[in-house]
Design a protein around this motif. Structure first.
Motif, PDB file in Angstrom:
ATOM      1  N   GLU A   1       0.814  -1.221   0.000  1.00 51.09           N
ATOM      2  CA  GLU A   1       0.000   0.000   0.000  1.00 51.09           C
ATOM      3  C   GLU A   1       0.845   1.267   0.000  1.00 51.09           C
ATOM      4  OE1 GLU A   1       0.057  -1.590   4.319  1.00 51.09           O
ATOM      5  OE2 GLU A   1      -0.074  -2.385   2.269  1.00 51.09           O
ATOM      6  N   MET A   2       2.156   1.143   0.289  1.00 50.29           N
ATOM      7  CA  MET A   2       3.037   2.306   0.298  1.00 50.29           C
ATOM      8  C   MET A   2       3.769   2.493  -1.020  1.00 50.29           C
ATOM      9  SD  MET A   2       4.659   1.860   4.154  1.00 50.29           S
ATOM     10  CE  MET A   2       6.014   2.985   3.832  1.00 50.29           C
ATOM     11  N   GLU A   3       3.903   1.426  -1.790  1.00 51.53           N
ATOM     12  CA  GLU A   3       4.768   1.447  -2.973  1.00 51.53           C
ATOM     13  C   GLU A   3       4.440   2.562  -3.958  1.00 51.53           C
ATOM     14  OE1 GLU A   3       5.038  -2.217  -5.052  1.00 51.53           O
ATOM     15  OE2 GLU A   3       6.600  -3.020  -3.740  1.00 51.53           O
ATOM     16  N   LYS A   4       3.163   2.796  -4.216  1.00 55.26           N
ATOM     17  CA  LYS A   4       2.796   3.771  -5.245  1.00 55.26           C
ATOM     18  C   LYS A   4       3.132   5.205  -4.829  1.00 55.26           C
ATOM     19  CE  LYS A   4      -2.079   4.362  -3.898  1.00 55.26           C
ATOM     20  NZ  LYS A   4      -3.480   4.266  -4.380  1.00 55.26           N
ATOM     21  N   TYR A   5       3.416   5.423  -3.540  1.00 55.81           N
ATOM     22  CA  TYR A   5       3.743   6.766  -3.068  1.00 55.81           C
ATOM     23  C   TYR A   5       5.250   7.012  -2.982  1.00 55.81           C
ATOM     24  CZ  TYR A   5      -1.169   6.786  -1.612  1.00 55.81           C
ATOM     25  OH  TYR A   5      -2.540   6.725  -1.593  1.00 55.81           O
ATOM     26  N   ILE A   6       6.061   5.966  -3.167  1.00 61.75           N
ATOM     27  CA  ILE A   6       7.517   6.081  -2.995  1.00 61.75           C
ATOM     28  C   ILE A   6       8.200   5.831  -4.329  1.00 61.75           C
ATOM     29  CG2 ILE A   6       9.545   5.264  -1.734  1.00 61.75           C
ATOM     30  CD1 ILE A   6       7.642   4.250   0.450  1.00 61.75           C
ATOM     31  N   GLU A   7       8.917   6.825  -4.832  1.00 61.28           N
ATOM     32  CA  GLU A   7       9.582   6.702  -6.126  1.00 61.28           C
ATOM     33  C   GLU A   7      10.937   6.022  -6.018  1.00 61.28           C
ATOM     34  OE1 GLU A   7       9.829  10.555  -7.886  1.00 61.28           O
ATOM     35  OE2 GLU A   7       7.775  10.467  -8.682  1.00 61.28           O
ATOM     36  N   ARG A   8      11.697   6.355  -4.984  1.00 57.67           N
ATOM     37  CA  ARG A   8      13.053   5.805  -4.862  1.00 57.67           C
ATOM     38  C   ARG A   8      13.518   5.839  -3.414  1.00 57.67           C
ATOM     39  NH1 ARG A   8      16.510  10.089  -8.403  1.00 57.67           N
ATOM     40  NH2 ARG A   8      18.333   9.402  -7.235  1.00 57.67           N
ATOM     41  N   VAL A   9      14.451   4.961  -3.107  1.00 55.44           N
ATOM     42  CA  VAL A   9      15.097   4.916  -1.791  1.00 55.44           C
ATOM     43  C   VAL A   9      16.591   4.808  -2.043  1.00 55.44           C
ATOM     44  CG1 VAL A   9      15.341   3.673   0.382  1.00 55.44           C
ATOM     45  CG2 VAL A   9      13.101   3.784  -0.731  1.00 55.44           C
ATOM     46  N   GLU A  10      17.366   5.672  -1.400  1.00 53.54           N
ATOM     47  CA  GLU A  10      18.814   5.640  -1.626  1.00 53.54           C
ATOM     48  C   GLU A  10      19.569   5.973  -0.344  1.00 53.54           C
ATOM     49  OE1 GLU A  10      19.871   8.957  -4.410  1.00 53.54           O
ATOM     50  OE2 GLU A  10      17.746   9.405  -4.195  1.00 53.54           O
ATOM     51  N   CYS A  11      20.882   5.853  -0.397  1.00 55.83           N
ATOM     52  CA  CYS A  11      21.700   6.081   0.784  1.00 55.83           C
ATOM     53  C   CYS A  11      23.041   6.697   0.381  1.00 55.83           C
ATOM     54  CB  CYS A  11      21.926   4.779   1.536  1.00 55.83           C
ATOM     55  SG  CYS A  11      22.371   3.386   0.477  1.00 55.83           S
ATOM     56  N   TYR A  12      23.635   7.453   1.319  1.00 51.77           N
ATOM     57  CA  TYR A  12      24.958   8.052   1.119  1.00 51.77           C
ATOM     58  C   TYR A  12      25.873   7.562   2.231  1.00 51.77           C
ATOM     59  CZ  TYR A  12      22.396  11.556  -1.712  1.00 51.77           C
ATOM     60  OH  TYR A  12      21.589  12.181  -2.627  1.00 51.77           O
ATOM     61  N   PRO A  13      27.142   7.276   1.920  1.00 51.13           N
ATOM     62  CA  PRO A  13      28.063   6.779   2.949  1.00 51.13           C
ATOM     63  C   PRO A  13      28.533   7.903   3.861  1.00 51.13           C
ATOM     64  CG  PRO A  13      29.221   7.059   0.880  1.00 51.13           C
ATOM     65  CD  PRO A  13      27.773   7.356   0.588  1.00 51.13           C
ATOM     66  N   PRO A  14      28.999   7.580   5.074  1.00 53.08           N
ATOM     67  CA  PRO A  14      29.545   8.608   5.963  1.00 53.08           C
ATOM     68  C   PRO A  14      30.886   9.113   5.451  1.00 53.08           C
ATOM     69  CG  PRO A  14      29.849   6.436   6.923  1.00 53.08           C
ATOM     70  CD  PRO A  14      29.023   6.241   5.686  1.00 53.08           C
ATOM     71  N   PRO A  15      31.162  10.406   5.563  1.00 51.59           N
ATOM     72  CA  PRO A  15      32.456  10.934   5.105  1.00 51.59           C
ATOM     73  C   PRO A  15      33.599  10.414   5.961  1.00 51.59           C
ATOM     74  CG  PRO A  15      31.206  12.630   6.257  1.00 51.59           C
ATOM     75  CD  PRO A  15      30.292  11.460   6.101  1.00 51.59           C
ATOM     76  N   SER A  16      34.755  10.268   5.343  1.00 54.30           N
ATOM     77  CA  SER A  16      35.917   9.709   6.036  1.00 54.30           C
ATOM     78  C   SER A  16      37.204  10.313   5.500  1.00 54.30           C
ATOM     79  CB  SER A  16      35.950   8.183   5.842  1.00 54.30           C
ATOM     80  OG  SER A  16      37.222   7.656   6.116  1.00 54.30           O
ATOM     81  N   ILE A  17      38.079  10.705   6.398  1.00 58.55           N
ATOM     82  CA  ILE A  17      39.383  11.229   5.977  1.00 58.55           C
ATOM     83  C   ILE A  17      40.285  10.091   5.509  1.00 58.55           C
ATOM     84  CG2 ILE A  17      41.445  12.467   6.749  1.00 58.55           C
ATOM     85  CD1 ILE A  17      39.650  14.016   8.671  1.00 58.55           C
ATOM     86  N   GLY A  18      40.200   8.934   6.183  1.00 63.61           N
ATOM     87  CA  GLY A  18      41.026   7.785   5.814  1.00 63.61           C
ATOM     88  C   GLY A  18      40.705   7.267   4.427  1.00 63.61           C
ATOM     89  N   ASN A  19      39.424   7.270   4.070  1.00 64.29           N
ATOM     90  CA  ASN A  19      38.979   6.892   2.724  1.00 64.29           C
ATOM     91  C   ASN A  19      38.172   8.066   2.180  1.00 64.29           C
ATOM     92  OD1 ASN A  19      38.208   3.448   3.663  1.00 64.29           O
ATOM     93  ND2 ASN A  19      40.140   4.356   3.055  1.00 64.29           N
ATOM     94  N   LYS A  20      38.840   8.957   1.472  1.00 66.95           N
ATOM     95  CA  LYS A  20      38.175  10.194   1.032  1.00 66.95           C
ATOM     96  C   LYS A  20      37.001   9.929   0.096  1.00 66.95           C
ATOM     97  CE  LYS A  20      42.438  12.899   1.398  1.00 66.95           C
ATOM     98  NZ  LYS A  20      43.387  11.781   1.586  1.00 66.95           N
ATOM     99  N   VAL A  21      37.021   8.756  -0.559  1.00 73.62           N
ATOM    100  CA  VAL A  21      35.908   8.361  -1.428  1.00 73.62           C
ATOM    101  C   VAL A  21      35.413   6.987  -0.984  1.00 73.62           C
ATOM    102  CG1 VAL A  21      35.101   8.062  -3.792  1.00 73.62           C
ATOM    103  CG2 VAL A  21      37.071   9.529  -3.336  1.00 73.62           C
ATOM    104  N   LYS A  22      34.106   6.890  -0.784  1.00 72.69           N
ATOM    105  CA  LYS A  22      33.477   5.607  -0.462  1.00 72.69           C
ATOM    106  C   LYS A  22      32.165   5.515  -1.236  1.00 72.69           C
ATOM    107  CE  LYS A  22      33.305   5.946   4.095  1.00 72.69           C
ATOM    108  NZ  LYS A  22      33.207   5.554   5.527  1.00 72.69           N
ATOM    109  N   ALA A  23      31.638   4.311  -1.348  1.00 73.39           N
ATOM    110  CA  ALA A  23      30.387   4.125  -2.074  1.00 73.39           C
ATOM    111  C   ALA A  23      29.450   3.221  -1.290  1.00 73.39           C
ATOM    112  CB  ALA A  23      30.635   3.542  -3.464  1.00 73.39           C
TER     113      ALA A  23
END
Length: 432
Positions: free
Chosen positions: A354-376
């Motif tokens: 019953e929720m699907e038609k109201y939600i277009e997309r779900v996504e996530c972003y990684p936490p920033p890190s100095i040790g690994n300046k780029v993460k996915a």
């Protein structure tokens, strides 16, 4: 954990994350749901308050004890905010009156940013799911049952999974990784966190991964490693191993309903000093490594490693202000400093029909890190996978190489970025 004056200890991962927080390494990761219509802030605030009735252990603030931080219940209420430009930045959870998370809205999007001191991606997705459900109930009238949490549920959802499955008779793994390849990147100014998201049809990924007889996670990890090897070949005279930090959701191997952190990291790698690797070789190496490490017996070793580091007498007796000073350096050297980058898969997100038609997309972003300046980090919803890179530098060398490699395998990718100043140039580069 009943009442506003209740408190609970941080889990093993939470203790580490609470000590390494800085203006760049905020420990914040983002989960978001984009709906089909604009967000009403007053209804979102009401939905948040209803969600906190179901998850009262999120109605807490971080407090500093003499040896360790802890969470304490509060009668204050977090307030939803309109989203700012850069995600996962500028939240001091140690500041008096702050919460270890925040809820943003912007146009059609609800975004939840959480500190890893409180929970991991699985716990965060469950909280976001309840928040969106309550919001859609208020705005669209979808039928729901207002669930009251029992004492048994509360105990199960706040348990320390690491302690529950700790076995002192099992030896810790030998995990010395040596010097890994590091991307030659300079940090951008403080407060800047650049996101590039690739949107890929799940069926196309499944079909291509099946050709190599591997899962999507193994397939994408191999592409990630191949991209880093290509960059190393181009930028570095001295070859080093490429090592990827891949978090593993332990609930898939050990029964637990905990909403707190319950993950360990495995580290698939390719040693570039051994010579040039073809893509098929990389896939087979990663497949073998996943198969070897992703068993309950092996993973219990990583639980042991997590617990014994906390049980260290020197660490236990060190006052928390001293821990705050030394933990970032220790983590940089013994933690993310050993990896080239990180790639996390939160898996398939499913919501009630019953929720699907109201939600277009779900996504996530990684936490920033100095040790690994780029993460996915990646997640799937309906027919699409969303792969988001978080980058503390201005250079997009890894993002370009990764998405170019996927396109060369015949898979269509749509690219989005939050870098408005350079958006046209970035998208053009990644399409070529």
């Amino acid at each position: 954990m009943r009442g506003d004056k209740s408190w609970y200890q941080l889990d093993n991962a939470g203790k580490l994350y609470s000590s390494i927080i800085s203006s760049r390494a905020t420990t914040l990761f983002r989960l978001s749901a984009t709906l089909t219509s604009p967000i009403y802030p007053d209804l979102l605030q009401e939905a948040l308050e209803l969600t906190l009735q179901r998850f009262p252990f999120f109605k807490v603030q971080l407090k500093q004890g003499f040896f360790w931080y802890y969470f304490e219940g509060t009668d204050q209420m977090p307030q939803v905010e309109k989203e700012r430009y850069y995600p996962c930045m500028s939240l001091s959870i140690k500041k008096r009156g702050s919460f270890p998370y925040r809820v943003y809205y912007y146009n059609n999007r609800i975004a939840l940013e959480l500190s890893h001191s409180m929970t991991d991606g699985t716990g965060g997705l469950k909280f976001l799911g309840e928040l969106v459900k309550q919001y859609l109930h208020l705005k669209e009238g979808i039928p729901i049952e207002q669930e009251e949490i029992s004492d048994e549920q509360l105990e199960a959802e706040t348990e320390n999974g690491f302690r529950r499955y700790y076995d002192k008779s099992i030896p810790a793994p030998k995990t010395k990784l040596g010097n890994s390849f590091k991307l030659p990147l300079e940090l951008d100014k403080k407060g800047y966190y650049h996101i590039v998201t690739g949107i890929i049809p799940v069926e196309a990924l499944k079909k291509k991964a099946k050709e190599y007889d591997v899962s999507i996670t193994i397939f994408l990890t191999a592409i990630y490693i191949q991209s880093l090897l290509t960059i190393q070949e181009r930028t570095s005279r001295r070859k080093r191993p490429v090592v990827i930090n891949v978090p593993v959701n332990m609930r898939s191997y050990f029964p637990s309903d905990t909403m707190r952190n319950f993950f360990v990291s495995i580290t698939p790698s390719i040693d570039a000093r051994l010579g040039k690797y073809e893509f098929e070789e990389i896939i087979q190496e990663v497949k073998i490594e996943f198969s070897r490490l992703l068993t309950p017996k092996k993973l219990k070793q990583y639980i042991k490693q997590s617990v014994i580091s906390e049980k260290s007498l020197m660490l236990r007796l060190m006052p928390s202000p001293i821990k705050d000073m030394v933990a970032p350096s220790i983590y940089s050297f013994f933690g993310e400093g050993q990896y080239t980058s990180g790639l996390s898969n939160l898996g398939i997100v499913r919501v009630p029909s019953e929720m699907e038609k109201y939600i277009e997309r779900v996504e996530c972003y990684p936490p920033p890190s100095i040790g690994n300046k780029v993460k996915a980090i990646l997640t799937s919803y309906k027919e699409h996978m969303y792969i988001s890179f978080g980058n503390l530098s201005k250079d997009r060398m890894l993002e370009r190489e990764f998405f170019r490699s996927i396109r060369e395998l015949g898979i269509q990718v749509t690219i989005e970025t939050n870098d408005e100043e350079n958006e046209d140039g970035l998208l053009s580069e990644m399409r070529n």
